[in-house]
Design a protein around this motif. Structure first.
Motif, PDB file in Angstrom:
ATOM      1  N   VAL A  13       5.631 -17.941 -11.492  1.00  0.00           N
ATOM      2  CA  VAL A  13       6.558 -16.816 -11.522  1.00  0.00           C
ATOM      3  C   VAL A  13       6.359 -15.955 -10.278  1.00  0.00           C
ATOM      4  O   VAL A  13       5.325 -16.014  -9.612  1.00  0.00           O
ATOM      5  N   THR A  14       7.367 -15.142 -10.005  1.00  0.00           N
ATOM      6  CA  THR A  14       7.318 -14.202  -8.897  1.00  0.00           C
ATOM      7  C   THR A  14       7.316 -12.791  -9.456  1.00  0.00           C
ATOM      8  O   THR A  14       8.167 -12.446 -10.277  1.00  0.00           O
ATOM      9  N   ALA A  15       6.355 -12.008  -9.020  1.00  0.00           N
ATOM     10  CA  ALA A  15       6.321 -10.595  -9.387  1.00  0.00           C
ATOM     11  C   ALA A  15       6.962  -9.820  -8.247  1.00  0.00           C
ATOM     12  O   ALA A  15       6.404  -9.732  -7.158  1.00  0.00           O
ATOM     13  N   GLN A  16       8.155  -9.310  -8.482  1.00  0.00           N
ATOM     14  CA  GLN A  16       8.821  -8.495  -7.472  1.00  0.00           C
ATOM     15  C   GLN A  16       8.433  -7.045  -7.728  1.00  0.00           C
ATOM     16  O   GLN A  16       8.746  -6.485  -8.779  1.00  0.00           O
ATOM     17  N   VAL A  17       7.717  -6.478  -6.761  1.00  0.00           N
ATOM     18  CA  VAL A  17       7.180  -5.134  -6.945  1.00  0.00           C
ATOM     19  C   VAL A  17       7.822  -4.161  -5.962  1.00  0.00           C
ATOM     20  O   VAL A  17       8.126  -4.507  -4.826  1.00  0.00           O
ATOM     21  N   VAL A  18       8.037  -2.960  -6.449  1.00  0.00           N
ATOM     22  CA  VAL A  18       8.594  -1.902  -5.616  1.00  0.00           C
ATOM     23  C   VAL A  18       7.880  -0.603  -5.994  1.00  0.00           C
ATOM     24  O   VAL A  18       7.571  -0.372  -7.170  1.00  0.00           O
ATOM     25  N   ARG A  19       7.595   0.205  -5.002  1.00  0.00           N
ATOM     26  CA  ARG A  19       6.906   1.468  -5.246  1.00  0.00           C
ATOM     27  C   ARG A  19       7.861   2.423  -5.945  1.00  0.00           C
ATOM     28  O   ARG A  19       9.003   2.599  -5.552  1.00  0.00           O
ATOM     29  N   SER A  20       7.374   3.042  -7.012  1.00  0.00           N
ATOM     30  CA  SER A  20       8.153   4.007  -7.782  1.00  0.00           C
ATOM     31  C   SER A  20       7.243   5.183  -8.102  1.00  0.00           C
ATOM     32  O   SER A  20       6.457   5.123  -9.053  1.00  0.00           O
ATOM     33  N   GLY A  21       7.308   6.208  -7.279  1.00  0.00           N
ATOM     34  CA  GLY A  21       6.403   7.341  -7.453  1.00  0.00           C
ATOM     35  C   GLY A  21       4.977   6.913  -7.172  1.00  0.00           C
ATOM     36  O   GLY A  21       4.677   6.346  -6.126  1.00  0.00           O
ATOM     37  N   ASP A  22       4.094   7.140  -8.131  1.00  0.00           N
ATOM     38  CA  ASP A  22       2.690   6.763  -7.990  1.00  0.00           C
ATOM     39  C   ASP A  22       2.402   5.359  -8.529  1.00  0.00           C
ATOM     40  O   ASP A  22       1.242   4.951  -8.603  1.00  0.00           O
ATOM     41  N   TRP A  23       3.432   4.653  -8.937  1.00  0.00           N
ATOM     42  CA  TRP A  23       3.261   3.347  -9.582  1.00  0.00           C
ATOM     43  C   TRP A  23       3.962   2.252  -8.792  1.00  0.00           C
ATOM     44  O   TRP A  23       4.857   2.516  -7.991  1.00  0.00           O
ATOM     45  N   TRP A  24       3.582   1.007  -9.069  1.00  0.00           N
ATOM     46  CA  TRP A  24       4.321  -0.160  -8.623  1.00  0.00           C
ATOM     47  C   TRP A  24       5.097  -0.667  -9.833  1.00  0.00           C
ATOM     48  O   TRP A  24       4.509  -1.010 -10.845  1.00  0.00           O
ATOM     49  N   ALA A  25       6.422  -0.671  -9.734  1.00  0.00           N
ATOM     50  CA  ALA A  25       7.274  -1.208 -10.798  1.00  0.00           C
ATOM     51  C   ALA A  25       7.439  -2.707 -10.539  1.00  0.00           C
ATOM     52  O   ALA A  25       7.679  -3.130  -9.409  1.00  0.00           O
ATOM     53  N   ILE A  26       7.315  -3.496 -11.594  1.00  0.00           N
ATOM     54  CA  ILE A  26       7.317  -4.958 -11.450  1.00  0.00           C
ATOM     55  C   ILE A  26       8.395  -5.582 -12.327  1.00  0.00           C
ATOM     56  O   ILE A  26       8.517  -5.259 -13.500  1.00  0.00           O
TER      57      ILE A  26
END
Length: 134
Positions: A13-26
């Motif tokens: 699988v691929t985890a597509q991550v993007v920074r969202s505030g203080d978190w990484w949304a996946i």
């Protein structure tokens, strides 16, 4: 998607991550509805493996996760350039190490002393001896 659970083929699988505030949304595109978040990017693969395992019933160790971060273009450029330059430096260092070994072999083989070799190669006599032993 029907994951194989016989242990011979991992679920990729691929985890597509993007920074969202203080978190990484996946998000995991291969499994719609699998979303999670982490504080640190190095935690993403474990969290995604657990989430996919929960959804599919496979063991988390059978889930192979590729993490892909979405960064602002200028930040991605800086990261890519740093990686490129690091790889170039590693290649140059390997080439220099091979050439130094050859030079030490040739200079000592020509009958010069370790101290003369050190002076010619601009390294310490100890380094000449170390390279000659290797």
């Amino acid at each position: 998607m029907d994951p194989q659970t016989d242990g011979s083929t991992p679920v990729k699988v691929t985890a597509q991550v993007v920074r969202s505030g203080d978190w990484w949304a996946i998000e995991v595109p291969e499994f719609p509805g699998v979303f999670t978040q982490v504080k640190r990017l190095d935690q993403a693969a474990v969290m995604v493996a657990d989430a996919v395992a929960t959804m599919t019933g496979v063991d988390p160790s059978e889930v192979e996760v590729s993490v892909r971060a979405s960064l602002r273009p200028e930040l991605q450029h800086d990261v890519d350039e740093a990686i490129r330059l690091r790889h170039e430096a590693e290649e140059a260092r390997a080439t220099a190490t091979r050439q130094l070994a050859q030079a030490v072999t040739d200079v000592l083989g020509a009958g010069l002393t370790v101290r003369d070799a050190a002076t010619l190669l601009e390294i310490s006599p100890q380094r000449v001896s170390q390279v000659a032993r290797a």
